[in-house]
Design an enzyme around this catalytic site. Structure first.
Site, mmCIF file in Angstrom:
data_model
loop_
_atom_site.group_PDB
_atom_site.id
_atom_site.type_symbol
_atom_site.label_atom_id
_atom_site.label_comp_id
_atom_site.label_asym_id
_atom_site.label_seq_id
_atom_site.Cartn_x
_atom_site.Cartn_y
_atom_site.Cartn_z
ATOM 1 N N GLU A 1 -14.801 -10.118 4.200
ATOM 2 C CA GLU A 1 -13.772 -9.502 5.040
ATOM 3 C C GLU A 1 -12.920 -8.521 4.235
ATOM 4 O O GLU A 1 -12.798 -8.647 3.017
ATOM 5 C CB GLU A 1 -12.841 -10.598 5.603
ATOM 6 C CG GLU A 1 -13.043 -10.907 7.080
ATOM 7 C CD GLU A 1 -12.559 -9.790 8.019
ATOM 8 O OE1 GLU A 1 -12.591 -8.600 7.645
ATOM 9 O OE2 GLU A 1 -12.170 -10.118 9.131
ATOM 10 N N ASP A 2 -12.332 -7.571 4.936
ATOM 11 C CA ASP A 2 -11.423 -6.635 4.275
ATOM 12 C C ASP A 2 -10.066 -7.293 4.010
ATOM 13 O O ASP A 2 -9.527 -7.222 2.917
ATOM 14 C CB ASP A 2 -11.248 -5.346 5.089
ATOM 15 C CG ASP A 2 -10.890 -5.588 6.556
ATOM 16 O OD1 ASP A 2 -10.830 -6.755 7.001
ATOM 17 O OD2 ASP A 2 -10.679 -4.592 7.279
ATOM 18 N N ASP B 1 -8.344 0.555 7.949
ATOM 19 C CA ASP B 1 -7.962 1.734 8.726
ATOM 20 C C ASP B 1 -6.619 1.598 9.419
ATOM 21 O O ASP B 1 -6.096 0.503 9.611
ATOM 22 C CB ASP B 1 -9.011 1.988 9.817
ATOM 23 C CG ASP B 1 -8.893 0.974 10.967
ATOM 24 O OD1 ASP B 1 -8.959 -0.240 10.690
ATOM 25 O OD2 ASP B 1 -8.706 1.396 12.119
ATOM 26 N N ASP C 1 -5.412 -11.805 7.901
ATOM 27 C CA ASP C 1 -4.043 -11.639 8.370
ATOM 28 C C ASP C 1 -3.632 -12.952 9.057
ATOM 29 O O ASP C 1 -3.217 -13.887 8.372
ATOM 30 C CB ASP C 1 -4.051 -10.432 9.315
ATOM 31 C CG ASP C 1 -2.681 -10.012 9.761
ATOM 32 O OD1 ASP C 1 -1.718 -10.279 9.049
ATOM 33 O OD2 ASP C 1 -2.573 -9.386 10.839
ATOM 34 N N PHE D 1 1.541 -2.820 6.043
ATOM 35 C CA PHE D 1 0.323 -2.361 6.712
ATOM 36 C C PHE D 1 -0.505 -1.587 5.702
ATOM 37 O O PHE D 1 -0.101 -0.564 5.162
ATOM 38 C CB PHE D 1 0.607 -1.513 7.961
ATOM 39 C CG PHE D 1 -0.630 -1.396 8.787
ATOM 40 C CD1 PHE D 1 -0.969 -2.399 9.694
ATOM 41 C CD2 PHE D 1 -1.521 -0.352 8.601
ATOM 42 C CE1 PHE D 1 -2.159 -2.340 10.413
ATOM 43 C CE2 PHE D 1 -2.717 -0.278 9.312
ATOM 44 C CZ PHE D 1 -3.027 -1.273 10.223
ATOM 45 N N ILE D 2 -1.679 -2.114 5.424
ATOM 46 C CA ILE D 2 -2.521 -1.622 4.343
ATOM 47 C C ILE D 2 -3.626 -0.720 4.883
ATOM 48 O O ILE D 2 -4.224 -1.027 5.914
ATOM 49 C CB ILE D 2 -3.192 -2.816 3.619
ATOM 50 C CG1 ILE D 2 -2.179 -3.909 3.251
ATOM 51 C CG2 ILE D 2 -4.002 -2.364 2.422
ATOM 52 C CD1 ILE D 2 -1.293 -3.600 2.099
ATOM 53 N N LYS E 1 -3.223 -11.712 3.270
ATOM 54 C CA LYS E 1 -1.808 -11.534 3.649
ATOM 55 C C LYS E 1 -1.307 -12.874 4.176
ATOM 56 O O LYS E 1 -1.226 -13.083 5.379
ATOM 57 C CB LYS E 1 -1.764 -10.484 4.767
ATOM 58 C CG LYS E 1 -0.634 -9.504 4.732
ATOM 59 C CD LYS E 1 -0.538 -8.780 6.071
ATOM 60 C CE LYS E 1 -1.082 -7.385 6.062
ATOM 61 N NZ LYS E 1 -0.895 -6.707 7.378
HETATM 62 P P1 IMP Z 1 -6.899 -11.740 11.648
HETATM 63 O O1 IMP Z 1 -6.961 -12.387 10.304
HETATM 64 O O2 IMP Z 1 -7.807 -12.382 12.662
HETATM 65 O O3 IMP Z 1 -5.502 -11.580 12.148
HETATM 66 O O4 IMP Z 1 -7.455 -10.262 11.611
HETATM 67 C C1 IMP Z 1 -7.798 -9.630 10.490
HETATM 68 C C2 IMP Z 1 -8.230 -8.217 10.861
HETATM 69 O O5 IMP Z 1 -7.104 -7.454 11.319
HETATM 70 C C3 IMP Z 1 -8.742 -7.532 9.638
HETATM 71 O O6 IMP Z 1 -10.127 -7.707 9.486
HETATM 72 C C4 IMP Z 1 -8.357 -6.086 9.886
HETATM 73 O O7 IMP Z 1 -9.370 -5.452 10.625
HETATM 74 C C5 IMP Z 1 -7.102 -6.165 10.731
HETATM 75 N N1 IMP Z 1 -5.886 -6.023 9.877
HETATM 76 C C6 IMP Z 1 -4.978 -6.968 9.582
HETATM 77 N N2 IMP Z 1 -4.007 -6.514 8.760
HETATM 78 C C7 IMP Z 1 -4.321 -5.216 8.517
HETATM 79 C C8 IMP Z 1 -3.692 -4.177 7.706
HETATM 80 O O8 IMP Z 1 -2.653 -4.354 7.035
HETATM 81 N N3 IMP Z 1 -4.339 -2.975 7.708
HETATM 82 C C9 IMP Z 1 -5.481 -2.729 8.402
HETATM 83 N N4 IMP Z 1 -6.093 -3.663 9.157
HETATM 84 C C10 IMP Z 1 -5.520 -4.889 9.228
HETATM 85 MG MG MG Z 2 -11.641 -6.433 10.067
#
Ligand code: IMP
Ligand code: MG
Length: 175
Positions: A97-98, A157, A101, A150-151, A129
């Site tokens: 994963e990138d 992206d 969050d 916000f990264i 994060k």
């Molecule tokens: P979560 O962990 O399910 O909330 O979602 C994670 C996804 O939200 C990541 O794979 C990103 O695509 C997107 N995301 C969360 N934070 C950021 C950020 O700071 N910059 C860009 N994309 C983000």
């Molecule tokens: Mg993603």
């Protein structure tokens, strides 16, 4: 509103950390092979760089999902928008994963891959994060822990832009 990108983690630091992570994974999976699953599109650069530093046999596959949440509630649900090409049965999977969050995407995928009878499922992320975590997930491999900014860059992206930046930046809006 104009956007500016503030440098946060340099290209050199990113490359160094990913190389170290590749070496660690190679040790952890000695005698086995790893099946890397990249979550499109954000993980593409990280996965490509990481795979080059793994010395055990590597296969890869990709999937895409989107999360829907109403702005006011915390009940985001995940929708699979592109599934994998190959079955997971018996494979040692690392989800790549990138950024993690809330953790909802990973919690969903972790459960899904276990249902599909992967031999093991671990998680590797470029960025973590933790401040915004709501789902209880175990992250096995992290390159960098970041604060609640916000990264963008290195695959991440804002409105589909900035994925190609070779470094990691913080997006700021000028007033
Ligand atoms: P979560 O962990 O399910 O909330 O979602 C994670 C996804 O939200 C990541 O794979 C990103 O695509 C997107 N995301 C969360 N934070 C950021 C950020 O700071 N910059 C860009 N994309 C983000
Ligand atoms: Mg993603």
């Amino acid at each position: 509103m104009a956007e500016t990108i503030k440098a946060y983690i340099s290209e050199e630091e990113v490359s160094k950390k990913i190389a170290e992570l590749g070496e660690k994974i190679s040790k952890d999976y000695e005698g086995k092979s790893v099946h890397l699953i990249g979550i499109l599109k954000g993980s593409v650069m990280f996965l490509a760089e990481l795979a080059k530093h793994i010395s055990v046999p590597v296969t890869m596959d990709f999937m895409s999902c989107s999360s829907y949440g109403s702005g006011t509630t915390s009940s985001g649900t995940i929708k699979l928008t592109k599934d994998l090409d190959t079955p997971l049965e018996g494979k040692d999977v690392i989800i790549v994963e990138d950024i993690i969050d809330t953790g909802r995407t990973l919690a969903y995928l972790n459960d899904l891959f276990k249902l599909r009878k992967a031999n093991s499922v671990k998680i590797a992320t470029l960025l973590d994060k933790p401040a915004r975590r709501v789902a209880d997930i175990q992250v096995d491999y992290t390159c960098f822990e970041v604060e609640d900014f916000f990264i963008v860059g290195y695959g991440l992206d804002y409105d589909q832009k900035y994925r190609n930046l070779p470094f990691i930046g913080i997006l700021e809006f000028d007033k």
